[in-house]
Design a protein around this motif. Structure first.
Motif, mmCIF file in Angstrom:
data_model
loop_
_atom_site.group_PDB
_atom_site.id
_atom_site.type_symbol
_atom_site.label_atom_id
_atom_site.label_comp_id
_atom_site.label_asym_id
_atom_site.label_seq_id
_atom_site.Cartn_x
_atom_site.Cartn_y
_atom_site.Cartn_z
ATOM 1 N N THR A 36 0.861 -1.190 0.000
ATOM 2 C CA THR A 36 0.000 0.000 0.000
ATOM 3 C C THR A 36 0.897 1.240 0.000
ATOM 4 O O THR A 36 2.071 1.152 -0.312
ATOM 5 C CB THR A 36 -0.919 -0.009 1.241
ATOM 6 O OG1 THR A 36 -0.079 -0.053 2.393
ATOM 7 C CG2 THR A 36 -1.857 -1.189 1.235
ATOM 8 N N GLY A 37 0.355 2.375 0.347
ATOM 9 C CA GLY A 37 1.135 3.620 0.380
ATOM 10 C C GLY A 37 0.959 4.403 -0.909
ATOM 11 O O GLY A 37 0.278 3.960 -1.843
ATOM 12 N N THR A 39 3.252 5.136 -3.192
ATOM 13 C CA THR A 39 4.069 4.689 -4.330
ATOM 14 C C THR A 39 3.309 3.826 -5.337
ATOM 15 O O THR A 39 3.391 4.100 -6.539
ATOM 16 C CB THR A 39 5.336 3.965 -3.818
ATOM 17 O OG1 THR A 39 5.936 4.773 -2.807
ATOM 18 C CG2 THR A 39 6.325 3.700 -4.942
ATOM 19 N N LEU A 66 1.299 -6.955 2.305
ATOM 20 C CA LEU A 66 2.445 -6.940 3.212
ATOM 21 C C LEU A 66 2.078 -6.673 4.664
ATOM 22 O O LEU A 66 2.674 -7.260 5.571
ATOM 23 C CB LEU A 66 3.409 -5.816 2.797
ATOM 24 C CG LEU A 66 4.230 -6.020 1.548
ATOM 25 C CD1 LEU A 66 4.912 -4.707 1.159
ATOM 26 C CD2 LEU A 66 5.293 -7.094 1.790
ATOM 27 N N ASP A 67 1.113 -5.773 4.871
ATOM 28 C CA ASP A 67 0.964 -5.293 6.241
ATOM 29 C C ASP A 67 -0.393 -4.649 6.500
ATOM 30 O O ASP A 67 -1.152 -4.383 5.561
ATOM 31 C CB ASP A 67 2.095 -4.313 6.604
ATOM 32 C CG ASP A 67 2.447 -3.354 5.446
ATOM 33 O OD1 ASP A 67 1.584 -3.154 4.574
ATOM 34 O OD2 ASP A 67 3.557 -2.827 5.433
ATOM 35 N N TYR A 80 -5.310 -0.635 5.574
ATOM 36 C CA TYR A 80 -4.755 -1.089 4.304
ATOM 37 C C TYR A 80 -5.742 -2.000 3.571
ATOM 38 O O TYR A 80 -5.699 -2.108 2.344
ATOM 39 C CB TYR A 80 -3.401 -1.767 4.536
ATOM 40 C CG TYR A 80 -2.308 -0.747 4.884
ATOM 41 C CD1 TYR A 80 -2.529 0.620 4.754
ATOM 42 C CD2 TYR A 80 -1.055 -1.150 5.324
ATOM 43 C CE1 TYR A 80 -1.552 1.553 5.048
ATOM 44 C CE2 TYR A 80 -0.057 -0.222 5.625
ATOM 45 C CZ TYR A 80 -0.323 1.131 5.479
ATOM 46 O OH TYR A 80 0.661 2.053 5.766
ATOM 47 N N ILE A 133 9.388 1.634 -0.361
ATOM 48 C CA ILE A 133 10.453 1.766 0.639
ATOM 49 C C ILE A 133 10.125 2.968 1.528
ATOM 50 O O ILE A 133 9.751 4.037 1.027
ATOM 51 C CB ILE A 133 11.847 1.877 -0.023
ATOM 52 C CG1 ILE A 133 12.956 2.035 1.040
ATOM 53 C CG2 ILE A 133 11.929 3.030 -1.036
ATOM 54 C CD1 ILE A 133 14.380 1.908 0.470
ATOM 55 N N ILE A 139 11.116 -2.095 4.396
ATOM 56 C CA ILE A 139 10.208 -2.737 3.439
ATOM 57 C C ILE A 139 9.109 -3.363 4.290
ATOM 58 O O ILE A 139 9.390 -3.879 5.371
ATOM 59 C CB ILE A 139 10.896 -3.796 2.523
ATOM 60 C CG1 ILE A 139 11.883 -4.664 3.294
ATOM 61 C CG2 ILE A 139 11.505 -3.137 1.302
ATOM 62 C CD1 ILE A 139 12.458 -5.807 2.475
ATOM 63 N N ALA A 140 7.893 -3.333 3.785
ATOM 64 C CA ALA A 140 6.718 -3.602 4.624
ATOM 65 C C ALA A 140 6.878 -2.723 5.866
ATOM 66 O O ALA A 140 7.306 -1.577 5.744
ATOM 67 C CB ALA A 140 6.589 -5.083 4.919
ATOM 68 N N ARG A 167 0.388 12.056 7.270
ATOM 69 C CA ARG A 167 -0.278 12.816 6.212
ATOM 70 C C ARG A 167 -1.630 12.228 5.807
ATOM 71 O O ARG A 167 -2.458 12.915 5.227
ATOM 72 C CB ARG A 167 0.645 12.935 4.985
ATOM 73 C CG ARG A 167 0.938 11.641 4.243
ATOM 74 C CD ARG A 167 2.082 11.865 3.230
ATOM 75 N NE ARG A 167 2.244 10.806 2.249
ATOM 76 C CZ ARG A 167 2.915 9.679 2.456
ATOM 77 N NH1 ARG A 167 3.462 9.428 3.629
ATOM 78 N NH2 ARG A 167 3.021 8.775 1.497
#
Ligand code: F6R
Length: 257
Positions: A36-37, A39, A66-67, A80, A133, A139-140, A167
């Motif tokens: 997620t995120g 990126t 991942l998380d 997520y 990253i 990572i994760a 944010r």
């Protein structure tokens, strides 16, 4: 490690989507590890476009994220689970039964993490793992100091990660302190790791991860130990790499054999 440097975020995202699409054409029941995120949002948009316009088929794909933040239910707009549904799953034909995102509300986190690892094994392992990253090199949610042999478990987030992720929340105190995350060891078992990074803010961390020593202080550096890693960067994220010109030359002059 193959390092691909693209002009901008859109090109980075398209290149990543191409790699995933090629895998799905070859192996329609591939097991994808997802992140997620900010990126991967462009990557997911491109996959959605490919699904709608080119018929990219996800019906047999299995996914593992991942998380997830501990304490946020899947319905929370910063979880997520919610992110994945909102940015990818609801637009493609993935079978909901094949989707796995850690459960941030698990009563017994340790048991849940064991179950998650077992599910990855039962699915035959992850074929391709998408990674971003963190500013602190994670990572994760494998924060600095994480064992490079770690498995899926609960992790306490660093102040840097909390500030970075604030944010997305109304205020910093709303960012959960704990998360369930795949371990570095879990990630290193994926067949292929695909790490993306964009923006100048990531340049220093990317340099440490790719060209620095392998260290638990920058868990992304553990990818140097993996035999099949593709890193896709935009120009600003690649700006501090010592071998930048070499990576570009290699990419542009791939032998045809
Ligand atoms: C998210 C994850 C994190 C992010 C990283 C970068 O599932 O595992 O490691 O990839 O924190 O986040 P962004 O992309 O928001 O800069």
């Amino acid at each position: 490690m193959e390092v691909i440097i693209k002009a901008d975020y859109a090109e980075m995202s398209k290149e990543a989507a191409k790699i995933i699409a090629n895998l799905l054409y070859e192996k329609p029941n591939a097991v994808l590890g997802l992140a997620t995120g900010s990126t991967p949002i462009g990557l997911y948009k491109e996959l959605v476009r490919m699904h709608k316009e080119e018929g990219l088929d996800f019906s047999k794909v299995v996914t593992f994220n991942l998380d997830e933040y501990i304490g946020l239910p899947a319905t929370h707009d910063q979880s997520y689970n919610y992110f994945m549904n909102d940015n990818l799953f609801k637009y493609i034909n993935v079978n909901p039964e094949n989707v796995h995102v850690p459960n941030g509300m698990a009563r017994d986190v340790e048991k849940f993490c064991e179950w998650y690892e077992d599910e990855i094994d039962k699915a035959g392992g992850i074929d391709l793992q998408v990674l971003g990253i963190g500013g602190d090199g994670h990572i994760a949610f494998n924060e600095p100091g994480s064992s490079l042999a770690s498995r899926t478990r609960m992790k306490t987030l660093t102040e840097e990660t909390i500030v970075d992720n604030a944010r997305f929340f109304a205020n910093k105190d709303d960012v959960p302190r704990y998360a369930i995350t795949m371990g570095v060891g879990t990630i290193l078992e994926a067949g292929h790791c695909l790490m993306l990074a964009n923006g100048e803010k990531k340049a220093g961390t990317v340099k440490k991860a790719i060209e620095g020593p392998v260290t638990q202080m920058v868990t992304a550096s553990a990818l140097q130990l993996h035999p099949q890693v593709t890193v896709i960067l935009d120009e600003p994220a690649a700006s501090k790499l010592e071998l930048k010109d070499y990576y570009k030359w290699v990419y542009n002059n791939k032998p045809k054999c």
